[in-house]
Design an enzyme around this catalytic site. Structure first.
Site, PDB file in Angstrom:
ATOM      1  N   CYS A   1      -2.155 -14.274 -26.892  1.00 49.73           N
ATOM      2  CA  CYS A   1      -1.531 -13.123 -27.552  1.00 49.73           C
ATOM      3  C   CYS A   1      -0.449 -12.550 -26.642  1.00 49.73           C
ATOM      4  CB  CYS A   1      -2.593 -12.076 -27.886  1.00 49.73           C
ATOM      5  SG  CYS A   1      -3.187 -11.181 -26.436  1.00 49.73           S
TER       6      CYS A   1
ATOM      7  N   GLU B   1      -8.531 -15.194 -21.802  1.00 48.93           N
ATOM      8  CA  GLU B   1      -7.614 -15.434 -20.682  1.00 48.93           C
ATOM      9  C   GLU B   1      -7.777 -14.386 -19.583  1.00 48.93           C
ATOM     10  OE1 GLU B   1      -6.912 -15.202 -23.924  1.00 48.93           O
ATOM     11  OE2 GLU B   1      -5.174 -16.394 -24.496  1.00 48.93           O
TER      12      GLU B   1
ATOM     13  N   CYS C   1      -1.868 -11.246 -23.281  1.00 46.68           N
ATOM     14  CA  CYS C   1      -2.268 -12.319 -22.360  1.00 46.68           C
ATOM     15  C   CYS C   1      -1.057 -13.110 -21.876  1.00 46.68           C
ATOM     16  CB  CYS C   1      -3.284 -13.239 -23.015  1.00 46.68           C
ATOM     17  SG  CYS C   1      -4.886 -12.436 -23.261  1.00 46.68           S
TER      18      CYS C   1
ATOM     19  N   HIS D   1      -9.983 -10.405 -23.477  1.00 50.46           N
ATOM     20  CA  HIS D   1      -9.698 -11.696 -24.106  1.00 50.46           C
ATOM     21  C   HIS D   1     -10.099 -12.811 -23.136  1.00 50.46           C
ATOM     22  CE1 HIS D   1      -6.451 -10.108 -27.121  1.00 50.46           C
ATOM     23  NE2 HIS D   1      -7.612  -9.505 -27.242  1.00 50.46           N
TER      24      HIS D   1
HETATM   25 ZN   LIG Z   1      -5.003 -12.221 -25.532  1.00 49.84          ZN
END
Ligand SMILES: [Zn+2]
Length: 191
Positions: free
Chosen positions: A107, A73, A110, A71
């Site tokens: 999410c 991040e 993360c 992701h």
């Molecule tokens: Zn994430």
């Protein structure tokens, strides 16, 4: 989609961001998200800002790497570590004074990573109703989780409609890794 930065609500302990900073860095994060969209990735982009300097940036690389944990991040966290290594800075010192600007609510995965790295403040665009770790599904950001880093402050809603539009565009187009029809339609509606 109100700009909350600059108001008293934007202040979180020792960490605060001005409206000008939010505008500048979220604009760059939106560009990262657009780059993801153009490369057939879920359009999420982010920047890590330390002392008014970009020390990490990322956009989703999940399809490109076939790695579901890449992701935006997580990509940016790795870049901050590289930056610390190159500049001889202590990662713990840097992360504790770094603000994350990201186009979509982090999410659950993360948000847990951000806690572990002790990032104090996250400015984000739209809610992530399927996976959000800052209140939408779970509140990893502020939950009382022993031995799991530090809670962090969130400033949501900046350019949220734009972030949602990009997600909708993505789910409308062909996504080679997505299961057919049903799931995609559902994701589109939820975002
Ligand atoms: Zn994430």
């Amino acid at each position: 989609m109100e700009v909350k930065a600059g108001s008293p609500a934007a202040t979180s302990g020792a960490h605060s961001v001005s409206a000008a900073e939010t505008e500048k860095w979220m604009e760059a994060a939106m560009h990262m998200a657009k780059d993801a969209l153009e490369n057939l990735e879920v359009p999420v982009g982010c920047l890590m800002i330390y002392n008014n300097e970009i020390v990490g940036k990322g956009r989703n690389e999940v399809n490109q790497t076939k790695n579901a944990t890449r992701h935006a991040e997580m990509v940016a966290i790795d870049q901050v570590l590289d930056w610390c290594h190159r500049s001889g800075e202590s990662p713990s010192e840097v992360f504790e004074h770094t603000v994350l600007y990201v186009t979509v609510e982090p999410c659950i995965m993360c948000a847990a990573a951000l806690r572990l790295m002790k990032i104090p403040l996250v400015v984000y665009g739209c809610q992530n109703e399927r996976f959000g770790g800052c209140g939408s599904v779970l509140n990893i950001a502020s939950a009382d989780l022993p031995n799991t880093g530090k809670p962090f402050q969130c400033i949501p809603g900046y350019r949220a409609e734009e972030a949602v539009e990009m997600l909708k565009t993505f789910y409308k187009q062909e996504n080679p890794n997505a299961p057919k029809s049903k799931v995609r339609k559902k994701e589109c509606q939820k975002f």
